[in-house]
Motif scaffolding. Structure first.
Motif, PDB file in Angstrom:
ATOM      1  N   CYS A 182       0.822  -1.222   0.000  1.00 12.56           N
ATOM      2  CA  CYS A 182       0.000   0.000   0.000  1.00 12.56           C
ATOM      3  C   CYS A 182       0.851   1.265   0.000  1.00 12.56           C
ATOM      4  CB  CYS A 182      -0.922   0.005   1.217  1.00 12.56           C
ATOM      5  SG  CYS A 182      -0.010  -0.024   2.757  1.00 12.56           S
ATOM      6  N   GLY A 183       2.152   1.122   0.159  1.00  9.31           N
ATOM      7  CA  GLY A 183       3.027   2.290   0.156  1.00  9.31           C
ATOM      8  C   GLY A 183       3.314   2.862   1.531  1.00  9.31           C
ATOM      9  N   VAL A 184       2.617   2.375   2.561  1.00 13.27           N
ATOM     10  CA  VAL A 184       2.912   2.857   3.932  1.00 13.27           C
ATOM     11  C   VAL A 184       3.947   1.901   4.537  1.00 13.27           C
ATOM     12  CG1 VAL A 184       1.982   3.287   6.242  1.00 13.27           C
ATOM     13  CG2 VAL A 184       0.643   3.893   4.229  1.00 13.27           C
ATOM     14  N   SER A 185       5.098   2.441   4.936  1.00 10.99           N
ATOM     15  CA  SER A 185       6.179   1.582   5.435  1.00 10.99           C
ATOM     16  C   SER A 185       5.938   1.137   6.873  1.00 10.99           C
ATOM     17  CB  SER A 185       7.509   2.346   5.364  1.00 10.99           C
ATOM     18  OG  SER A 185       7.448   3.442   6.255  1.00 10.99           O
ATOM     19  N   SER A 186       6.616   0.050   7.260  1.00 12.01           N
ATOM     20  CA  SER A 186       6.553  -0.439   8.652  1.00 12.01           C
ATOM     21  C   SER A 186       7.099   0.622   9.595  1.00 12.01           C
ATOM     22  CB  SER A 186       7.379  -1.704   8.803  1.00 12.01           C
ATOM     23  OG  SER A 186       6.801  -2.720   8.043  1.00 12.01           O
ATOM     24  N   GLU A 187       8.143   1.348   9.136  1.00 12.45           N
ATOM     25  CA  GLU A 187       8.744   2.407   9.965  1.00 12.45           C
ATOM     26  C   GLU A 187       7.705   3.478  10.290  1.00 12.45           C
ATOM     27  OE1 GLU A 187      10.192   1.208   7.233  1.00 12.45           O
ATOM     28  OE2 GLU A 187      12.083   0.367   7.962  1.00 12.45           O
ATOM     29  N   ALA A 188       6.904   3.809   9.279  1.00 10.46           N
ATOM     30  CA  ALA A 188       5.869   4.839   9.500  1.00 10.46           C
ATOM     31  C   ALA A 188       4.837   4.340  10.508  1.00 10.46           C
ATOM     32  CB  ALA A 188       5.193   5.185   8.175  1.00 10.46           C
ATOM     33  N   LEU A 189       4.514   3.061  10.411  1.00 12.65           N
ATOM     34  CA  LEU A 189       3.529   2.504  11.356  1.00 12.65           C
ATOM     35  C   LEU A 189       4.106   2.478  12.776  1.00 12.65           C
ATOM     36  CD1 LEU A 189       1.961  -0.400   9.249  1.00 12.65           C
ATOM     37  CD2 LEU A 189       1.009   1.856   9.683  1.00 12.65           C
ATOM     38  N   ALA A 190       5.424   2.185  12.878  1.00 13.28           N
ATOM     39  CA  ALA A 190       6.068   2.189  14.200  1.00 13.28           C
ATOM     40  C   ALA A 190       6.046   3.607  14.786  1.00 13.28           C
ATOM     41  CB  ALA A 190       7.497   1.669  14.094  1.00 13.28           C
ATOM     42  N   GLU A 191       6.337   4.592  13.936  1.00 13.20           N
ATOM     43  CA  GLU A 191       6.290   5.993  14.404  1.00 13.20           C
ATOM     44  C   GLU A 191       4.881   6.345  14.876  1.00 13.20           C
ATOM     45  OE1 GLU A 191       7.816   9.190  12.000  1.00 13.20           O
ATOM     46  OE2 GLU A 191       9.569   8.015  11.421  1.00 13.20           O
ATOM     47  N   TYR A 192       3.901   5.820  14.148  1.00 10.18           N
ATOM     48  CA  TYR A 192       2.488   6.064  14.519  1.00 10.18           C
ATOM     49  C   TYR A 192       2.191   5.456  15.895  1.00 10.18           C
ATOM     50  CZ  TYR A 192      -2.619   5.596  14.356  1.00 10.18           C
ATOM     51  OH  TYR A 192      -3.952   5.634  14.660  1.00 10.18           O
ATOM     52  N   ILE A 193       2.598   4.199  16.061  1.00  6.48           N
ATOM     53  CA  ILE A 193       2.376   3.495  17.343  1.00  6.48           C
ATOM     54  C   ILE A 193       3.062   4.214  18.495  1.00  6.48           C
ATOM     55  CG2 ILE A 193       3.277   1.435  18.566  1.00  6.48           C
ATOM     56  CD1 ILE A 193       0.799   0.677  17.335  1.00  6.48           C
ATOM     57  N   PHE A 194       4.302   4.692  18.247  1.00  3.81           N
ATOM     58  CA  PHE A 194       5.084   5.310  19.327  1.00  3.81           C
ATOM     59  C   PHE A 194       4.787   6.802  19.496  1.00  3.81           C
ATOM     60  CE2 PHE A 194       8.144   1.716  18.448  1.00  3.81           C
ATOM     61  CZ  PHE A 194       7.840   1.031  19.610  1.00  3.81           C
ATOM     62  N   GLY A 195       3.784   7.287  18.776  1.00  2.00           N
ATOM     63  CA  GLY A 195       3.372   8.689  18.964  1.00  2.00           C
ATOM     64  C   GLY A 195       4.415   9.692  18.535  1.00  2.00           C
ATOM     65  N   GLU A 196       5.194   9.342  17.501  1.00  3.24           N
ATOM     66  CA  GLU A 196       6.250  10.250  17.036  1.00  3.24           C
ATOM     67  C   GLU A 196       5.852  10.997  15.762  1.00  3.24           C
ATOM     68  OE1 GLU A 196       9.117  11.285  18.171  1.00  3.24           O
ATOM     69  OE2 GLU A 196       9.285  10.051  19.964  1.00  3.24           O
ATOM     70  N   MET A 197       4.578  10.867  15.371  1.00  3.36           N
ATOM     71  CA  MET A 197       4.153  11.478  14.118  1.00  3.36           C
ATOM     72  C   MET A 197       3.525  12.844  14.336  1.00  3.36           C
ATOM     73  SD  MET A 197       2.413   8.817  11.547  1.00  3.36           S
ATOM     74  CE  MET A 197       3.537   8.022  10.423  1.00  3.36           C
ATOM     75  N   GLU A 198       3.647  13.701  13.317  1.00  2.00           N
ATOM     76  CA  GLU A 198       2.939  14.981  13.351  1.00  2.00           C
ATOM     77  C   GLU A 198       1.434  14.672  13.354  1.00  2.00           C
ATOM     78  OE1 GLU A 198       4.182  18.118  13.420  1.00  2.00           O
ATOM     79  OE2 GLU A 198       6.144  17.183  13.696  1.00  2.00           O
ATOM     80  N   PRO A 199       0.614  15.485  14.032  1.00  5.47           N
ATOM     81  CA  PRO A 199      -0.825  15.182  14.126  1.00  5.47           C
ATOM     82  C   PRO A 199      -1.504  14.966  12.770  1.00  5.47           C
ATOM     83  CG  PRO A 199      -0.251  16.997  15.579  1.00  5.47           C
ATOM     84  CD  PRO A 199       0.972  16.670  14.805  1.00  5.47           C
ATOM     85  N   SER A 200      -1.127  15.788  11.766  1.00  9.54           N
ATOM     86  CA  SER A 200      -1.781  15.659  10.447  1.00  9.54           C
ATOM     87  C   SER A 200      -1.441  14.306   9.811  1.00  9.54           C
ATOM     88  CB  SER A 200      -1.346  16.807   9.541  1.00  9.54           C
ATOM     89  OG  SER A 200       0.054  16.772   9.400  1.00  9.54           O
ATOM     90  N   GLU A 201      -0.157  13.917   9.920  1.00  8.02           N
ATOM     91  CA  GLU A 201       0.299  12.643   9.361  1.00  8.02           C
ATOM     92  C   GLU A 201      -0.345  11.474  10.122  1.00  8.02           C
ATOM     93  OE1 GLU A 201       1.708  12.283   6.697  1.00  8.02           O
ATOM     94  OE2 GLU A 201       2.706  10.335   6.660  1.00  8.02           O
ATOM     95  N   ALA A 202      -0.445  11.642  11.437  1.00  9.93           N
ATOM     96  CA  ALA A 202      -1.043  10.574  12.269  1.00  9.93           C
ATOM     97  C   ALA A 202      -2.505  10.361  11.893  1.00  9.93           C
ATOM     98  CB  ALA A 202      -0.921  10.943  13.745  1.00  9.93           C
ATOM     99  N   SER A 203      -3.229  11.443  11.611  1.00  9.16           N
ATOM    100  CA  SER A 203      -4.651  11.256  11.262  1.00  9.16           C
ATOM    101  C   SER A 203      -4.784  10.644   9.862  1.00  9.16           C
ATOM    102  CB  SER A 203      -5.436  12.561  11.402  1.00  9.16           C
ATOM    103  OG  SER A 203      -4.977  13.488  10.488  1.00  9.16           O
ATOM    104  N   ARG A 204      -3.811  10.932   8.980  1.00  3.95           N
ATOM    105  CA  ARG A 204      -3.826  10.309   7.640  1.00  3.95           C
ATOM    106  C   ARG A 204      -3.627   8.785   7.771  1.00  3.95           C
ATOM    107  NH1 ARG A 204      -0.857   8.609   3.418  1.00  3.95           N
ATOM    108  NH2 ARG A 204       1.132   8.675   4.525  1.00  3.95           N
ATOM    109  N   ILE A 205      -2.643   8.409   8.647  1.00  4.09           N
ATOM    110  CA  ILE A 205      -2.365   6.972   8.852  1.00  4.09           C
ATOM    111  C   ILE A 205      -3.589   6.300   9.503  1.00  4.09           C
ATOM    112  CG2 ILE A 205      -0.918   5.317  10.144  1.00  4.09           C
ATOM    113  CD1 ILE A 205       0.637   6.446   7.847  1.00  4.09           C
ATOM    114  N   ALA A 206      -4.215   6.991  10.442  1.00  2.00           N
ATOM    115  CA  ALA A 206      -5.386   6.426  11.129  1.00  2.00           C
ATOM    116  C   ALA A 206      -6.498   6.136  10.107  1.00  2.00           C
ATOM    117  CB  ALA A 206      -5.879   7.391  12.202  1.00  2.00           C
ATOM    118  N   GLY A 207      -6.660   7.056   9.170  1.00  2.00           N
ATOM    119  CA  GLY A 207      -7.662   6.857   8.115  1.00  2.00           C
ATOM    120  C   GLY A 207      -7.280   5.689   7.221  1.00  2.00           C
TER     121      GLY A 207
END
Lengths: 156, 195
Positions: free
Chosen positions: A4-29
């Motif tokens: 899907c183009g979303v990397s595991s690293e990005a998902l780890a950042e999402y889990i660990f709360g290291e993402m910018e709020p806008s990026e985090a809501s995009r991943i959540a969607g």
């Protein structure tokens, strides 16, 4: 396999709360739509929770015991430190320097006094010896004159 | 009531000021506040209950003695984490050095020498499944490098920000991210079958 183009690293950042709020809501969607990412997030959360579970706890009295032991060690270190600090403290060093200077002055004064006494003694000794030599010389002269006058008497 | 709550959640800076003025109860309060976190961080690094006990004691002794140099640029917790990490490495060096005695502490000859196995006093109530998971976890964490394990524990268990971890470990944020990703992958693969 995720494609899907979303990397595991990005998902780890999402889990660990290291993402910018806008990026985090995009991943959540995105997670809502992508089953592979949902699966990955599930695994990552499980890993995170599992590692958190290694944490241990003790009863209150064991923690108290550890605390008391830490404080005893600190007090012990403090005592050692105080004696070291005393040696190197400016006050102590000033006092030590003062005492050393005083000892030096006293020693120098003592040495000087001793030297003076020795000088006086030797001067007295020299004066005594000189006087004795002078007396001897006078006696020798008297003896010489006596001999001369005795010789003159015999001639006459 | 309000006053009691305030006293319970006093700011670290306030407690530290009191310690520096010579307050014993304040010192007790600060240690009590972080004792469990320090022990568990030390355990996450060393994966050994006894070693974690010794490291956490030593780290507190160092931290309290270093308080006069704590300027408050970072939080007290990250200051403490840095000391735990340094103490962990000191311990590793001591273990490797010839003539190392059984107990780590600098004071191994004193009356505070630990006279018990820490494992015997831990509150562990676990069934067989949990035990298996913990054993696998321990093996997975052991397979990480020290830096990877430190990054993972500080991030996952202590919730430090990548920026803070970079400060604690004195490495770049990029390196922290790289260690974090590698450790996540390794643990995930190691625990694959049982999660």
């Amino acid at each position: 396999m995720k494609n899907c183009g979303v990397s595991s690293e990005a998902l780890a950042e999402y889990i660990f709360g290291e993402m910018e709020p806008s990026e985090a809501s995009r991943i959540a969607g995105h997670i809502k739509e992508c089953s592979a990412c949902r699966e990955e997030i599930k695994k990552l959360s499980a890993v995170s929770e599992a590692v958190k579970s290694i944490e241990v706890d003790f009863s209150g009295d064991i923690w108290d015991m550890q605390r008391a032991s830490i404080i005893r060690k600190l007090e012990k270190k403090e005592k050692q430190n105080v004696s070291i600090f005393r040696v190197f403290s400016p006050g102590f060093m000033l006092k030590t320097a003062g005492a050393a200077a005083l000892i030096f002055i006293l020693a120098a004064a003592g040495f000087k006094a001793f030297d003076y006494i020795k000088t006086v003694e030797s001067r007295q000794a020299i004066a005594g010896n000189t006087e004795m030599l002078q007396n001897l010389e006078i006696l020798e002269r008297l003896d010489f004159y006596e001999k001369i006058s005795a010789g003159k008497k015999q001639e006459s | 009531m309000e006053k009691n709550r305030d006293q319970k959640h006093r700011e670290d800076s306030e407690i530290i000021k009191e310690i520096l003025r010579g307050s014993g109860p304040a010192m007790n309060e600060l240690i009590k506040k972080y004792q469990k976190r320090v022990y568990n961080t030390a355990y996450g690094m060393s994966l050994n209950y006894d070693t974690a006990w010794d490291i956490s004691q030593e780290a507190f002794v160092k931290a309290v003695r270093a308080l006069p140099s704590f300027r408050g640029d970072s939080s007290f917790w990250t200051f403490l984490c840095r000391i735990v990490i340094n103490t962990f490495y000191d311990h590793k060096r001591k273990v490797k050095s010839p003539g190392y005695a059984a107990n780590f502490s600098d004071y191994s000859d004193d009356e505070d020498k630990r006279m018990f196995e820490v494992r015997d006093v831990i509150n562990i109530e676990e069934d067989f499944e949990k035990k298996e998971l913990k054993d696998r976890l321990k093996s997975a964490l052991s397979a990480l490098t020290d830096a990877q394990r430190q990054v993972f524990i500080l991030k996952n268990n202590e919730g430090l920000k990548i920026r803070e971890i970079a400060g604690v470990l004195n490495i770049s944020e990029g390196t922290v991210k790289s260690h974090l990703n590698r450790s996540v992958e390794k643990i995930k693969n190691e625990l694959g079958g049982i999660l």
